[in-house]
Design a protein around this motif. Structure first.
Motif, PDB file in Angstrom:
ATOM      1  N   ALA A  66       1.007  -1.243  -0.076  1.00 30.54           N
ATOM      2  CA  ALA A  66      -0.072   0.075   0.087  1.00 30.54           C
ATOM      3  C   ALA A  66       0.894   1.202  -0.089  1.00 30.54           C
ATOM      4  O   ALA A  66       1.901   1.426   0.907  1.00 30.54           O
ATOM      5  CB  ALA A  66      -0.904   0.092   1.207  1.00 30.54           C
ATOM      6  N   VAL A  67       0.670   2.008  -0.896  1.00 32.66           N
ATOM      7  CA  VAL A  67       1.463   3.336  -0.912  1.00 32.66           C
ATOM      8  C   VAL A  67       0.466   4.645  -1.413  1.00 32.66           C
ATOM      9  O   VAL A  67      -0.580   4.327  -1.682  1.00 32.66           O
ATOM     10  CB  VAL A  67       2.567   3.396  -2.160  1.00 32.66           C
ATOM     11  CG1 VAL A  67       3.597   2.462  -1.890  1.00 32.66           C
ATOM     12  CG2 VAL A  67       1.662   3.118  -3.585  1.00 32.66           C
ATOM     13  N   LYS A  68       0.978   5.679  -0.770  1.00 35.09           N
ATOM     14  CA  LYS A  68       0.064   7.062  -1.262  1.00 35.09           C
ATOM     15  C   LYS A  68       0.891   7.751  -2.458  1.00 35.09           C
ATOM     16  O   LYS A  68       2.140   8.131  -2.535  1.00 35.09           O
ATOM     17  CB  LYS A  68       0.190   7.987  -0.214  1.00 35.09           C
ATOM     18  CG  LYS A  68      -0.689   7.417   1.048  1.00 35.09           C
ATOM     19  CD  LYS A  68      -1.045   8.458   1.961  1.00 35.09           C
ATOM     20  CE  LYS A  68      -2.100   8.138   2.827  1.00 35.09           C
ATOM     21  NZ  LYS A  68      -2.590   9.405   3.621  1.00 35.09           N
ATOM     22  N   VAL A  69      -0.149   7.987  -3.379  1.00 34.43           N
ATOM     23  CA  VAL A  69       0.247   8.697  -4.712  1.00 34.43           C
ATOM     24  C   VAL A  69      -0.561   9.969  -4.707  1.00 34.43           C
ATOM     25  O   VAL A  69      -1.580   9.959  -4.837  1.00 34.43           O
ATOM     26  CB  VAL A  69       0.316   7.797  -5.840  1.00 34.43           C
ATOM     27  CG1 VAL A  69       0.633   8.717  -6.998  1.00 34.43           C
ATOM     28  CG2 VAL A  69       1.268   6.615  -5.864  1.00 34.43           C
ATOM     29  N   ARG A  70      -0.036  11.327  -4.703  1.00 37.48           N
ATOM     30  CA  ARG A  70      -0.537  12.531  -4.503  1.00 37.48           C
ATOM     31  C   ARG A  70      -2.017  12.441  -3.748  1.00 37.48           C
ATOM     32  O   ARG A  70      -3.006  12.961  -3.908  1.00 37.48           O
ATOM     33  CB  ARG A  70      -1.107  12.558  -6.004  1.00 37.48           C
ATOM     34  CG  ARG A  70      -0.108  12.776  -7.094  1.00 37.48           C
ATOM     35  CD  ARG A  70      -0.490  13.305  -8.256  1.00 37.48           C
ATOM     36  NE  ARG A  70       0.277  12.931  -9.446  1.00 37.48           N
ATOM     37  CZ  ARG A  70       0.319  11.901 -10.365  1.00 37.48           C
ATOM     38  NH1 ARG A  70      -0.773  11.118 -10.102  1.00 37.48           N
ATOM     39  NH2 ARG A  70       0.994  11.802 -11.038  1.00 37.48           N
ATOM     40  N   GLY A  71      -1.575  12.078  -2.517  1.00 38.37           N
ATOM     41  CA  GLY A  71      -2.703  11.877  -1.512  1.00 38.37           C
ATOM     42  C   GLY A  71      -4.003  10.816  -1.563  1.00 38.37           C
ATOM     43  O   GLY A  71      -4.623  10.651  -0.756  1.00 38.37           O
ATOM     44  N   GLN A  72      -3.591  10.058  -2.583  1.00 39.78           N
ATOM     45  CA  GLN A  72      -4.615   8.717  -2.800  1.00 39.78           C
ATOM     46  C   GLN A  72      -3.881   7.585  -2.356  1.00 39.78           C
ATOM     47  O   GLN A  72      -2.840   7.443  -2.318  1.00 39.78           O
ATOM     48  CB  GLN A  72      -4.880   8.476  -4.210  1.00 39.78           C
ATOM     49  CG  GLN A  72      -6.023   9.401  -4.859  1.00 39.78           C
ATOM     50  CD  GLN A  72      -6.047   8.895  -6.150  1.00 39.78           C
ATOM     51  OE1 GLN A  72      -5.603   8.631  -7.169  1.00 39.78           O
ATOM     52  NE2 GLN A  72      -7.681   9.156  -6.592  1.00 39.78           N
ATOM     53  N   GLN A  73      -4.673   6.648  -1.571  1.00 37.77           N
ATOM     54  CA  GLN A  73      -4.244   5.488  -1.154  1.00 37.77           C
ATOM     55  C   GLN A  73      -4.229   4.418  -2.498  1.00 37.77           C
ATOM     56  O   GLN A  73      -5.244   4.308  -3.194  1.00 37.77           O
ATOM     57  CB  GLN A  73      -5.117   4.906  -0.349  1.00 37.77           C
ATOM     58  CG  GLN A  73      -4.555   3.586   0.498  1.00 37.77           C
ATOM     59  CD  GLN A  73      -3.286   4.022   1.293  1.00 37.77           C
ATOM     60  OE1 GLN A  73      -3.145   5.133   1.655  1.00 37.77           O
ATOM     61  NE2 GLN A  73      -2.640   2.992   1.727  1.00 37.77           N
ATOM     62  N   CYS A  74      -2.870   3.901  -2.841  1.00 30.85           N
ATOM     63  CA  CYS A  74      -2.927   3.032  -4.175  1.00 30.85           C
ATOM     64  C   CYS A  74      -2.105   1.682  -3.819  1.00 30.85           C
ATOM     65  O   CYS A  74      -1.780   1.687  -2.667  1.00 30.85           O
ATOM     66  CB  CYS A  74      -2.209   3.920  -5.263  1.00 30.85           C
ATOM     67  SG  CYS A  74      -2.601   5.264  -5.646  1.00 30.85           S
ATOM     68  N   THR A  75      -2.269   0.707  -4.579  1.00 34.42           N
ATOM     69  CA  THR A  75      -1.518  -0.370  -4.470  1.00 34.42           C
ATOM     70  C   THR A  75      -0.477  -0.595  -5.338  1.00 34.42           C
ATOM     71  O   THR A  75      -0.668  -0.366  -6.642  1.00 34.42           O
ATOM     72  CB  THR A  75      -2.565  -1.730  -4.719  1.00 34.42           C
ATOM     73  OG1 THR A  75      -3.456  -1.422  -3.830  1.00 34.42           O
ATOM     74  CG2 THR A  75      -1.870  -2.972  -4.610  1.00 34.42           C
ATOM     75  N   VAL A  89      -1.457   0.888  -9.203  1.00 41.81           N
ATOM     76  CA  VAL A  89      -3.078   0.879  -9.310  1.00 41.81           C
ATOM     77  C   VAL A  89      -3.877   1.839  -8.334  1.00 41.81           C
ATOM     78  O   VAL A  89      -3.553   1.567  -6.973  1.00 41.81           O
ATOM     79  CB  VAL A  89      -3.891  -0.480  -9.467  1.00 41.81           C
ATOM     80  CG1 VAL A  89      -5.077  -0.506  -9.655  1.00 41.81           C
ATOM     81  CG2 VAL A  89      -2.892  -1.225 -10.468  1.00 41.81           C
ATOM     82  N   CYS A  90      -4.534   2.802  -8.747  1.00 42.58           N
ATOM     83  CA  CYS A  90      -4.982   3.893  -7.967  1.00 42.58           C
ATOM     84  C   CYS A  90      -6.537   3.652  -8.129  1.00 42.58           C
ATOM     85  O   CYS A  90      -6.849   3.536  -9.425  1.00 42.58           O
ATOM     86  CB  CYS A  90      -4.767   5.184  -8.084  1.00 42.58           C
ATOM     87  SG  CYS A  90      -2.716   5.462  -7.534  1.00 42.58           S
ATOM     88  N   PRO A  91      -7.215   3.946  -7.291  1.00 42.80           N
ATOM     89  CA  PRO A  91      -8.921   3.818  -7.457  1.00 42.80           C
ATOM     90  C   PRO A  91      -9.261   4.955  -8.277  1.00 42.80           C
ATOM     91  O   PRO A  91      -8.661   6.151  -8.436  1.00 42.80           O
ATOM     92  CB  PRO A  91      -9.496   3.752  -6.128  1.00 42.80           C
ATOM     93  CG  PRO A  91      -8.380   4.058  -5.385  1.00 42.80           C
ATOM     94  CD  PRO A  91      -7.158   3.979  -5.657  1.00 42.80           C
TER      95      PRO A  91
END
Length: 91
Positions: A66-75, A89-91
């Motif tokens: 699990a990582v954060k990209v531009r404030g979004q929780q992504c995988t 992959v970000c939602p």
């Protein structure tokens, strides 16, 4: 004695049986690796339109983080052998 007499005879269709077992083993390995992949069938890493056995086996070994990209929780999907990022992959 008659019950075991078939063991002494040569096996008919032995080569065909070996080939069928090898082909069935290949497809069993391919589909089980494909089913175990965290990305599902979206694993055409080289972009040629086909999922090879090696791509399926590589995808089977992917680890998720699990990582954060531009404030979004992504995988993030990582290859364990070289820690290379395969996909984020970000939602």
């Amino acid at each position: 004695m008659q019950a075991t007499s078939f063991l002494r005879r040569p096996i008919r269709y032995g080569k065909t049986a070996c080939v069928l077992i090898a082909v069935a083993g290949y497809w069993l390995l391919y589909w089980s690796a494909l089913a175990a992949s965290p990305l599902g069938r979206d694993i055409d890493f080289d972009g040629d339109g086909n999922i090879s056995l090696m791509e399926a086996l590589d995808a089977d070994a992917l680890q998720t983080v699990a990582v954060k990209v531009r404030g979004q929780q992504c995988t993030e999907y990582l290859a364990p052998k070289d820690a290379r990022t395969w996909r984020v992959v970000c939602p």
